[in-house]
Design a protein around this motif. Structure first.
Motif, PDB file in Angstrom:
ATOM      1  N   CYS A  17     -51.750   6.049  26.688  1.00 14.34           N
ATOM      2  CA  CYS A  17     -51.444   7.014  27.954  1.00 14.34           C
ATOM      3  C   CYS A  17     -50.427   8.082  27.648  1.00 14.34           C
ATOM      4  CB  CYS A  17     -51.002   6.017  29.177  1.00 14.34           C
ATOM      5  SG  CYS A  17     -49.141   5.314  28.676  1.00 14.34           S
ATOM      6  N   GLN A  18     -50.273   8.904  28.643  1.00 19.93           N
ATOM      7  CA  GLN A  18     -49.482  10.058  28.203  1.00 19.93           C
ATOM      8  C   GLN A  18     -48.109   9.550  28.426  1.00 19.93           C
ATOM      9  OE1 GLN A  18     -50.419  13.271  27.831  1.00 19.93           O
ATOM     10  NE2 GLN A  18     -52.388  12.605  27.894  1.00 19.93           N
ATOM     11  N   GLU A  21     -45.920   7.877  31.226  1.00 16.39           N
ATOM     12  CA  GLU A  21     -46.738   7.108  32.301  1.00 16.39           C
ATOM     13  C   GLU A  21     -46.763   5.556  31.797  1.00 16.39           C
ATOM     14  OE1 GLU A  21     -50.504   8.941  32.158  1.00 16.39           O
ATOM     15  OE2 GLU A  21     -49.946  10.772  33.257  1.00 16.39           O
ATOM     16  N   LEU A  24     -45.896   3.349  35.024  1.00 14.76           N
ATOM     17  CA  LEU A  24     -46.932   3.354  36.121  1.00 14.76           C
ATOM     18  C   LEU A  24     -48.163   2.497  35.560  1.00 14.76           C
ATOM     19  CD1 LEU A  24     -47.012   7.036  37.366  1.00 14.76           C
ATOM     20  CD2 LEU A  24     -46.174   5.032  38.302  1.00 14.76           C
TER      21      LEU A  24
END
Length: 121
Positions: A17-18, A21, A24
């Motif tokens: 993921c970025q 993030e 989340l």
């Protein structure tokens, strides 16, 4: 790019993921795992694709219900903003206010007399 490790049902996953993030993604995976655990608790072990499908459908159903509630709440809020409830505050006529002030003064005077007589007696 960051990687997040998590478990859903009975299988471990690693997803990229970025940066930023991760929290989340972990939260979303936790929600999916909670649904998967409920399914496993009721139905026992099952193939991974079926487990993920059922857990996803359960989350989608819950999300749909929450969206319906949000839409209803927004409609109610718009209705209340368009037609605010009127609150009327009664106005006490000046004569009544004066009479009440006079009664209060008399009551205080009587109380003072009673207190003074108790002190003397």
């Amino acid at each position: 790019m960051a990687e997040v490790d998590f478990t859903i049902g009975h299988k471990d996953y690693t997803v990229a993921c970025q940066e930023g993030e991760e929290r989340l993604l972990k939260r979303a995976a936790g929600m999916l795992d909670a649904e998967a655990q409920q399914i496993l608790g009721q139905a026992g072990r099952m193939p991974e694709p079926r487990l993920l499908l059922l857990a996803g459908l359960m989350l989608a159903d819950r999300t749909s219900a929450l969206e319906d509630r949000a839409v209803a709440a927004e409609r109610e809020l718009a209705r209340l903003k368009a037609n605010p409830a009127r609150v009327e505050v009664p106005v006490v006529p000046q004569g009544v206010a004066d009479a009440l002030a006079d009664l209060a003064a008399r009551a205080e005077a009587l109380a003072q007399k009673a207190e003074d007589s108790l002190k003397q007696g």
